[in-house]
Scaffold this motif. Structure first.
Motif, PDB file in Angstrom:
ATOM      1  N   LEU A   1      15.774 -23.410  29.583  1.00  0.00           N
ATOM      2  CA  LEU A   1      16.486 -24.669  29.422  1.00  0.00           C
ATOM      3  C   LEU A   1      16.615 -25.013  27.940  1.00  0.00           C
ATOM      4  N   GLN A   2      17.764 -25.525  27.568  1.00  0.00           N
ATOM      5  CA  GLN A   2      17.967 -25.944  26.188  1.00  0.00           C
ATOM      6  C   GLN A   2      17.451 -27.373  25.989  1.00  0.00           C
ATOM      7  N   ARG A   3      17.507 -27.831  24.787  1.00  0.00           N
ATOM      8  CA  ARG A   3      16.873 -29.078  24.364  1.00  0.00           C
ATOM      9  C   ARG A   3      17.064 -30.255  25.329  1.00  0.00           C
ATOM     10  N   GLU A   4      18.312 -30.673  25.577  1.00  0.00           N
ATOM     11  CA  GLU A   4      18.555 -31.838  26.427  1.00  0.00           C
ATOM     12  C   GLU A   4      18.158 -31.559  27.879  1.00  0.00           C
ATOM     13  N   ALA A   5      18.479 -30.346  28.352  1.00  0.00           N
ATOM     14  CA  ALA A   5      18.131 -29.985  29.728  1.00  0.00           C
ATOM     15  C   ALA A   5      16.617 -29.901  29.905  1.00  0.00           C
ATOM     16  N   LEU A   6      15.930 -29.428  28.872  1.00  0.00           N
ATOM     17  CA  LEU A   6      14.462 -29.364  28.926  1.00  0.00           C
ATOM     18  C   LEU A   6      13.873 -30.769  29.013  1.00  0.00           C
ATOM     19  N   LEU A   7      14.392 -31.677  28.212  1.00  0.00           N
ATOM     20  CA  LEU A   7      13.896 -33.049  28.242  1.00  0.00           C
ATOM     21  C   LEU A   7      14.151 -33.681  29.609  1.00  0.00           C
ATOM     22  N   SER A   8      15.305 -33.400  30.197  1.00  0.00           N
ATOM     23  CA  SER A   8      15.601 -33.932  31.539  1.00  0.00           C
ATOM     24  C   SER A   8      14.606 -33.392  32.563  1.00  0.00           C
ATOM     25  N   ALA A   9      14.267 -32.116  32.447  1.00  0.00           N
ATOM     26  CA  ALA A   9      13.298 -31.519  33.372  1.00  0.00           C
ATOM     27  C   ALA A   9      11.932 -32.178  33.229  1.00  0.00           C
ATOM     28  N   ILE A  10      11.554 -32.490  31.998  1.00  0.00           N
ATOM     29  CA  ILE A  10      10.267 -33.151  31.748  1.00  0.00           C
ATOM     30  C   ILE A  10      10.257 -34.535  32.383  1.00  0.00           C
ATOM     31  N   LEU A  11      11.326 -35.293  32.175  1.00  0.00           N
ATOM     32  CA  LEU A  11      11.407 -36.628  32.767  1.00  0.00           C
ATOM     33  C   LEU A  11      11.323 -36.560  34.295  1.00  0.00           C
TER      34      LEU A  11
ATOM     35  N   PRO B   1      14.684 -22.270  19.463  1.00  0.00           N
ATOM     36  CA  PRO B   1      14.239 -23.139  18.355  1.00  0.00           C
ATOM     37  C   PRO B   1      14.538 -24.619  18.583  1.00  0.00           C
ATOM     38  N   ALA B   2      15.701 -24.917  19.157  1.00  0.00           N
ATOM     39  CA  ALA B   2      16.047 -26.320  19.402  1.00  0.00           C
ATOM     40  C   ALA B   2      15.088 -26.961  20.398  1.00  0.00           C
ATOM     41  N   SER B   3      14.656 -26.181  21.392  1.00  0.00           N
ATOM     42  CA  SER B   3      13.704 -26.704  22.374  1.00  0.00           C
ATOM     43  C   SER B   3      12.321 -26.867  21.760  1.00  0.00           C
ATOM     44  N   LEU B   4      11.945 -25.952  20.882  1.00  0.00           N
ATOM     45  CA  LEU B   4      10.665 -26.084  20.182  1.00  0.00           C
ATOM     46  C   LEU B   4      10.684 -27.287  19.233  1.00  0.00           C
ATOM     47  N   GLU B   5      11.841 -27.586  18.678  1.00  0.00           N
ATOM     48  CA  GLU B   5      11.973 -28.780  17.847  1.00  0.00           C
ATOM     49  C   GLU B   5      11.783 -30.035  18.696  1.00  0.00           C
ATOM     50  N   LEU B   6      12.247 -29.983  19.943  1.00  0.00           N
ATOM     51  CA  LEU B   6      12.002 -31.099  20.864  1.00  0.00           C
ATOM     52  C   LEU B   6      10.505 -31.267  21.098  1.00  0.00           C
ATOM     53  N   VAL B   7       9.799 -30.165  21.274  1.00  0.00           N
ATOM     54  CA  VAL B   7       8.343 -30.237  21.453  1.00  0.00           C
ATOM     55  C   VAL B   7       7.697 -30.928  20.252  1.00  0.00           C
ATOM     56  N   ARG B   8       8.197 -30.620  19.053  1.00  0.00           N
ATOM     57  CA  ARG B   8       7.661 -31.265  17.851  1.00  0.00           C
ATOM     58  C   ARG B   8       7.886 -32.782  17.899  1.00  0.00           C
ATOM     59  N   LEU B   9       9.082 -33.181  18.344  1.00  0.00           N
ATOM     60  CA  LEU B   9       9.355 -34.618  18.465  1.00  0.00           C
ATOM     61  C   LEU B   9       8.417 -35.276  19.469  1.00  0.00           C
ATOM     62  N   LEU B  10       8.141 -34.583  20.559  1.00  0.00           N
ATOM     63  CA  LEU B  10       7.244 -35.132  21.576  1.00  0.00           C
ATOM     64  C   LEU B  10       5.819 -35.251  21.044  1.00  0.00           C
ATOM     65  N   CYS B  11       5.453 -34.341  20.141  1.00  0.00           N
ATOM     66  CA  CYS B  11       4.124 -34.417  19.515  1.00  0.00           C
ATOM     67  C   CYS B  11       3.974 -35.688  18.687  1.00  0.00           C
ATOM     68  N   ASN B  12       5.091 -36.254  18.251  1.00  0.00           N
ATOM     69  CA  ASN B  12       5.053 -37.432  17.388  1.00  0.00           C
ATOM     70  C   ASN B  12       4.893 -38.736  18.161  1.00  0.00           C
ATOM     71  N   LEU B  13       4.980 -38.676  19.498  1.00  0.00           N
ATOM     72  CA  LEU B  13       4.832 -39.886  20.299  1.00  0.00           C
ATOM     73  C   LEU B  13       3.356 -40.255  20.347  1.00  0.00           C
ATOM     74  N   GLU B  14       3.015 -41.366  19.771  1.00  0.00           N
ATOM     75  CA  GLU B  14       1.595 -41.713  19.638  1.00  0.00           C
ATOM     76  C   GLU B  14       1.410 -43.212  19.479  1.00  0.00           C
ATOM     77  N   THR B  15       0.173 -43.641  19.712  1.00  0.00           N
ATOM     78  CA  THR B  15      -0.237 -44.989  19.341  1.00  0.00           C
ATOM     79  C   THR B  15      -0.736 -44.882  17.900  1.00  0.00           C
ATOM     80  N   GLY B  16      -1.376 -45.906  17.411  1.00  0.00           N
ATOM     81  CA  GLY B  16      -1.900 -45.813  16.056  1.00  0.00           C
ATOM     82  C   GLY B  16      -3.014 -44.805  15.921  1.00  0.00           C
ATOM     83  N   GLN B  17      -3.716 -44.471  17.060  1.00  0.00           N
ATOM     84  CA  GLN B  17      -4.892 -43.627  16.968  1.00  0.00           C
ATOM     85  C   GLN B  17      -4.853 -42.394  17.852  1.00  0.00           C
ATOM     86  N   GLU B  18      -4.027 -42.416  18.913  1.00  0.00           N
ATOM     87  CA  GLU B  18      -4.049 -41.313  19.878  1.00  0.00           C
ATOM     88  C   GLU B  18      -2.640 -40.815  20.182  1.00  0.00           C
ATOM     89  N   LYS B  19      -2.561 -39.544  20.552  1.00  0.00           N
ATOM     90  CA  LYS B  19      -1.303 -38.975  21.012  1.00  0.00           C
ATOM     91  C   LYS B  19      -1.016 -39.474  22.426  1.00  0.00           C
TER      92      LYS B  19
END
Length: 271
Positions: free
Chosen positions: A86-96, A140-158
């Protein structure tokens, strides 16, 4: 001979050496126990991004299934993605969808929807886990999405714990210059290896015992060493050979897998 007849003849409650992942009878070596405990801790402590790699047949999918079975019930919401083409947008849809959310046509809206869900779960005291298997196939585009998801966090925790499981090529992908930001977020890298020669016999005995035939089926020590040499300790190959041996044992009414029977099974499997 049918599979049911084979099991009945050998006194087996189920197949001890199935071709598919079986986490119900998991064999922990000392090294694997350590790796497993560290990965489990990273998830429960909400540390973020875990990498799991190993050659084909070393039990990555089984490791993941055992991990999911071990996580505290009711305290973890998990999403599993197996279609890594799955590519970037389709991968995100699958996750949701796997989290029970409605996908969105717009990428920003989809990320906002996911972020809101993760924050709600965090406030409720639940941990959210995303597992992507066969991740060496991600573009690579899907792995870049994974990087964006890694950035979702509170002030102290992922907010989202991520486990990428894949073959060693995944390590090569992440080592590329364009993905160094993602690689820098890895808090634990678990590398799986095959069984050592002195572990094969114990593995056999554990699997046979879990299948209900302890003491009725044996593997000769010499045959165990031969099996290790032929398979390199690769679990999938070990299962293929031993499953073939079960038919030979059934023909003789049970007993011991010796070097002769093992050699016959290996010969049958060779192209």
């Amino acid at each position: 001979m049918s599979l049911a007849a084979l099991h009945a003849r050998l006194g087996l409650a189920r197949n001890p050496f199935p071709p598919t992942p079986d986490a119900s009878a998991y064999f922990f070596t000392e090294a694997l126990q350590e790796q497993f405990a560290e990965v489990l801790h990273c998830i429960c402590a909400r540390k973020g991004f875990v990498l799991l790699t190993g050659e084909v047949g070393l039990g990555k999918s089984t490791f993941v299934r055992r991990l999911l079975d071990t996580l505290p019930e009711g305290e973890v919401r998990s999403a599993l993605v197996f279609n890594t083409f799955l590519q970037r947008e389709a991968l995100l849809s699958a996750i949701l969808r796997d989290f029970g959310l409605e996908p969105a046509d717009d990428m920003d809206e989809a990320l906002t929807r996911l972020n809101g869900f993760l924050r709600d779960e965090h406030r409720a005291g639940r941990t959210c886990l995303l597992v992507i298997d066969d991740a060496q196939n991600l573009q690579p585009a899907s792995l870049e999405l994974v990087r964006l998801l890694c950035n979702l966090e509170t002030g102290q925790e992922k907010l989202l714990q991520i486990v990428l499981a894949g073959q060693p090529e995944l390590e090569t992908l992440l080592a590329g210059r364009d993905l160094r930001q993602l690689q820098s977020r890895v808090v634990k890298h678990a590398r799986l290896e095959g069984l050592h020669a002195d572990q094969v016999l114990r593995y056999f005995e554990m699997r046979v015992s879990a299948a209900g035939a302890s003491g009725r089926i044996a593997l000769a020590p010499r045959a165990a060493r031969q099996l290790h040499r032929a398979t390199g300790g690769n679990l999938r190959r070990i299962h293929l050979v031993l499953d073939r041996c079960m038919y030979g044992l059934a023909a003789q009414g049970g007993g011991t897998i010796d070097s002769r029977l093992l050699r016959a099974a290996l010969d049958d499997l060779e192209p």
